[in-house]
Design a protein around this motif. Structure first.
Motif, short mmCIF file in Angstrom:
data_model
loop_
_atom_site.label_atom_id
_atom_site.label_comp_id
_atom_site.label_asym_id
_atom_site.label_seq_id
_atom_site.Cartn_x
_atom_site.Cartn_y
_atom_site.Cartn_z
N SER A 36 1.84 9.05 -6.05
CA SER A 36 1.91 10.40 -5.41
C SER A 36 3.13 11.07 -6.23
CB SER A 36 2.50 10.61 -4.12
OG SER A 36 1.38 10.25 -3.19
N PRO B 212 -6.49 8.40 -8.82
CA PRO B 212 -6.35 8.27 -7.41
C PRO B 212 -7.73 8.44 -6.71
CG PRO B 212 -4.92 9.79 -8.33
CD PRO B 212 -5.73 9.43 -9.24
N ARG C 60 0.80 -1.37 0.01
CA ARG C 60 -0.05 0.02 -0.20
C ARG C 60 0.88 1.33 -0.16
NH1 ARG C 60 -4.63 -2.08 4.37
NH2 ARG C 60 -5.90 -2.98 2.84
N HIS D 82 2.28 1.64 -3.40
CA HIS D 82 1.47 2.08 -4.35
C HIS D 82 1.12 3.59 -4.22
CE1 HIS D 82 -1.82 1.28 -7.15
NE2 HIS D 82 -2.47 2.10 -6.43
N VAL D 83 0.77 4.02 -3.01
CA VAL D 83 0.69 5.38 -2.74
C VAL D 83 1.63 6.31 -2.97
CG1 VAL D 83 -0.04 6.96 -1.08
CG2 VAL D 83 -1.29 5.02 -1.00
#
Length: 157
Positions: A14, A146, A6, A9-10
């Protein structure tokens, strides 16, 4: 492992989103103030420096997203069984469109416009308009994807 995925991925998303926002609202407008060869050189340099970062971030986001989907059982069910599945399918289609649009922008229309401007080709304004339309379409997708990711997370509750 799920937490690491996670975070990866974030963070990669970003980088893609933040870099795109910076390019759209800072880099490109600053370069538009230049004229002639200086403008072309600056735009080309910006693109060449951003591509490895942006495309790497996009690849990591896609791969980690696929892995997360698998970890949440997204590939183990028939499609469209849950809100998670339906939202993820929409998000995946938008990501595919973003990749195609990005490739078109970076590797077809951008180089074509550069070539047409160097050759003083009368088709350059048409190519520029297409490049701008594709760029804004990609920007919209960059924001929408997103947002859908956040919606996907709400379906896991």
């Amino acid at each position: 492992m799920l937490t690491v995925l996670r975070i990866l991925h974030v963070l990669s998303a970003s980088v893609w989103v933040g870099g795109t926002v910076a390019l759209v609202f800072v880099g490109v407008p600053a370069i538009r103030q230049l004229e002639g060869e200086a403008r072309a050189t600056a735009m080309r340099t910006l693109g060449r420096r951003w591509r490895p970062i942006g495309w790497s971030a996009m690849a990591v986001a896609i791969l980690s997203g696929l892995w997360l989907t698998d970890r949440h059982g997204g590939f183990a069910r028939a499609a469209l069984d849950t809100d998670f599945d339906r939202t993820l399918i929409v998000k995946s289609v938008l990501v595919a469109l973003l990749v195609v649009g990005g490739l078109l922008h970076d590797y077809v229309l951008g180089p074509r416009l550069q070539r047409e401007l160097r050759e003083r080709n009368p088709a350059a304004p048409v190519t520029r308009r297409r490049l701008i339309v594709v760029g804004w379409f990609n920007f919209g997708l960059t924001i929408a994807v997103p947002a859908l990711g956040a919606v996907v997370l709400t379906t896991l509750d």
